[in-house]
Design an enzyme around this catalytic site. Sequence first.
Site, PDB file in Angstrom:
ATOM      1  N   CYS A  74     -37.479 -38.054  45.512  1.00 24.05           N
ATOM      2  CA  CYS A  74     -36.557 -38.446  44.451  1.00 24.05           C
ATOM      3  C   CYS A  74     -35.565 -39.500  44.933  1.00 24.05           C
ATOM      4  O   CYS A  74     -34.351 -39.278  44.945  1.00 24.05           O
ATOM      5  CB  CYS A  74     -35.825 -37.224  43.937  1.00 24.05           C
ATOM      6  SG  CYS A  74     -36.970 -35.965  43.374  1.00 24.05           S
ATOM      7  N   GLU A  75     -36.093 -40.614  45.375  1.00 16.81           N
ATOM      8  CA  GLU A  75     -35.298 -41.744  45.865  1.00 16.81           C
ATOM      9  C   GLU A  75     -36.094 -42.989  45.524  1.00 16.81           C
ATOM     10  O   GLU A  75     -37.285 -43.060  45.854  1.00 16.81           O
ATOM     11  CB  GLU A  75     -35.203 -41.717  47.400  1.00 16.81           C
ATOM     12  CG  GLU A  75     -34.317 -40.666  48.010  1.00 16.81           C
ATOM     13  CD  GLU A  75     -32.860 -41.053  48.025  1.00 16.81           C
ATOM     14  OE1 GLU A  75     -32.565 -42.261  48.011  1.00 16.81           O
ATOM     15  OE2 GLU A  75     -32.032 -40.142  48.040  1.00 16.81           O
ATOM     16  N   SER A  93     -35.973 -51.359  71.047  1.00 16.77           N
ATOM     17  CA  SER A  93     -37.293 -50.857  70.692  1.00 16.77           C
ATOM     18  C   SER A  93     -38.096 -51.921  69.967  1.00 16.77           C
ATOM     19  O   SER A  93     -37.535 -52.850  69.391  1.00 16.77           O
ATOM     20  CB  SER A  93     -37.154 -49.620  69.811  1.00 16.77           C
ATOM     21  OG  SER A  93     -36.943 -48.493  70.622  1.00 16.77           O
ATOM     22  N   ARG A 105     -43.225 -45.174  71.885  1.00 24.56           N
ATOM     23  CA  ARG A 105     -43.970 -45.813  70.797  1.00 24.56           C
ATOM     24  C   ARG A 105     -45.282 -46.435  71.261  1.00 24.56           C
ATOM     25  O   ARG A 105     -46.312 -46.293  70.601  1.00 24.56           O
ATOM     26  CB  ARG A 105     -43.076 -46.909  70.206  1.00 24.56           C
ATOM     27  CG  ARG A 105     -43.695 -47.794  69.166  1.00 24.56           C
ATOM     28  CD  ARG A 105     -42.817 -49.047  68.943  1.00 24.56           C
ATOM     29  NE  ARG A 105     -41.418 -48.709  69.042  1.00 24.56           N
ATOM     30  CZ  ARG A 105     -40.648 -48.368  68.028  1.00 24.56           C
ATOM     31  NH1 ARG A 105     -41.141 -48.378  66.821  1.00 24.56           N
ATOM     32  NH2 ARG A 105     -39.384 -48.051  68.217  1.00 24.56           N
ATOM     33  N   GLU A 136     -40.074 -46.002  80.509  1.00 27.66           N
ATOM     34  CA  GLU A 136     -40.087 -44.890  79.552  1.00 27.66           C
ATOM     35  C   GLU A 136     -40.740 -45.262  78.212  1.00 27.66           C
ATOM     36  O   GLU A 136     -40.089 -45.257  77.174  1.00 27.66           O
ATOM     37  CB  GLU A 136     -38.650 -44.429  79.292  1.00 27.66           C
ATOM     38  CG  GLU A 136     -37.904 -44.043  80.542  1.00 27.66           C
ATOM     39  CD  GLU A 136     -36.404 -43.844  80.313  1.00 27.66           C
ATOM     40  OE1 GLU A 136     -35.788 -43.155  81.132  1.00 27.66           O
ATOM     41  OE2 GLU A 136     -35.855 -44.392  79.331  1.00 27.66           O
ATOM     42  N   PRO A 137     -42.025 -45.575  78.219  1.00 27.79           N
ATOM     43  CA  PRO A 137     -42.663 -45.932  76.953  1.00 27.79           C
ATOM     44  C   PRO A 137     -42.885 -44.722  76.052  1.00 27.79           C
ATOM     45  O   PRO A 137     -43.287 -43.658  76.526  1.00 27.79           O
ATOM     46  CB  PRO A 137     -44.017 -46.510  77.401  1.00 27.79           C
ATOM     47  CG  PRO A 137     -44.293 -45.840  78.706  1.00 27.79           C
ATOM     48  CD  PRO A 137     -42.954 -45.579  79.352  1.00 27.79           C
TER      49      PRO A 137
END
Length: 451
Positions: free
Chosen positions: A378-379, A221, A304, A301-302
């Site tokens: 919370c990360e 990708s 994105r 198969e595009p």
Amino acid sequence: MTAESARIWPRGTRLSEAGSLVLGEHDVRDLAENFGTPLFVLNEDDFRARARLFRDSFGAAFADIGSSVDVYYAGKSFLCTAIAKIVVAEGLRLDTCTGGELAVAARAGVPGAKLGLHGNNKSLAEIERAIEMRVGRIVIDSLDEIDLIADVARRAGRRVPVMVRVTTGVHAGGHEYISTAHEDQKFGLSLADGGAVKAIQKVLGLESELELLGIHTHIGSQIQDAAAFVVSARKLLSLRAQIRDKFDYLLPEIDLGGGFGIAYTIRDEPIDVPALAHELAGSIDALCTEMSMPVPRVSIEPGRSIVGPSTVTLYRVGVVKPVTVDDGDTKVRTYVSVDGGMSDNIRPALYGAEYSAKLANRASSKVKIRSRIVGKHCESGDIVIPDIDLPADISRGDLIAVPATGAYGRSMASNYNLVTRPAVVAIRGGEARVIVRRETEEDLLATDVES
Ligand SMILES: *Cc1c(COP(=O)(O)O)cnc(C)c1O
């Protein structure tokens, strides 16, 4: 918009006289006001234009060599009923990889023949559903799946069209987790160890249940180099010649997968689709001549590259906090917190994906300061953009726009910290319509059975 920054925003994006960002005919201030934030704004004309660009440029380039191309939009990048309908209206087909994606396709009324089903671990139920929907192809990903599909086909009294997914050893794309055709990963059947040929032989032996359409590969990708696709086409064509010689069977089709790169930042060079189509058609034509075989049908198969650049995320700024850092000459980094984060865009945390962003509700002539855009989760790894220069007066209530978030944003969104997932609004001309509504607390509580 400078010419340089134009390629990271959907077409038709500009600045208003007040210095706010205008997407199509819609000022982001109005969009945020009317639909709330965080918000995915999908420019439908941009999406449609990109879909057509694949269809037309590949169609023309391959017609020139006596072949044809089917373009499958990769639904996993972003799928909802409206998108499935648009994809089909623009003459594309739809790639799915789960029962859920098939359910959306069914609701959108996509004809089964226009659907493909992928997946490295399809369940029996998913296979049954696909066969019931008469999908145009199931892409086989393992040896044992062949029996599974053949059994269902036998019971249904139907011959099922299939392809075999091959890992070619071609290594392309940015990050290891999104590079899928080298050997040490879970997808497909290997060329190197003979698994692919074995699978093809097995499928050919089940002639009354399975119709072998061809071979498939997906090399990764966010690939920015057209040459990777040419190498991968060569591998598939060599395998096709080998199958012809060994089993006297000429595979009608090759599928080159997706992975066409886009511009997330001005440093990225997006794939030039017409140039790629032209180059691929030329190489495939030459290779087939060299191998003395007719040119196959081709599919791609595009995902994105169609939906990614069409969409912008709008966030509202909350806390702005200067933090002292001890590395080099600038001793302060300003943390700009927005009202979403890793729940609507996991890609930076998942594979270090880079984005760009802009203060979107107004102009500012203030000096730019070293900033980090972070989410509300919370990360500490909940970072949208680790390093960006933003105007020094950025403050609570401002809007930040992040372009190129259409792919793997909403589709990978989570309810982490029990946030509600954002809406997706499609804009077209003066119209703005919600195509996925914002989740509510009722949605969150609906699956929590204790009352
Ligand atoms: C993910 C995937 C695609 C689409 O990839 P993009 O990078 O979105 O173009 C196409 N085909 C297969 C098999 C995939 O797994």
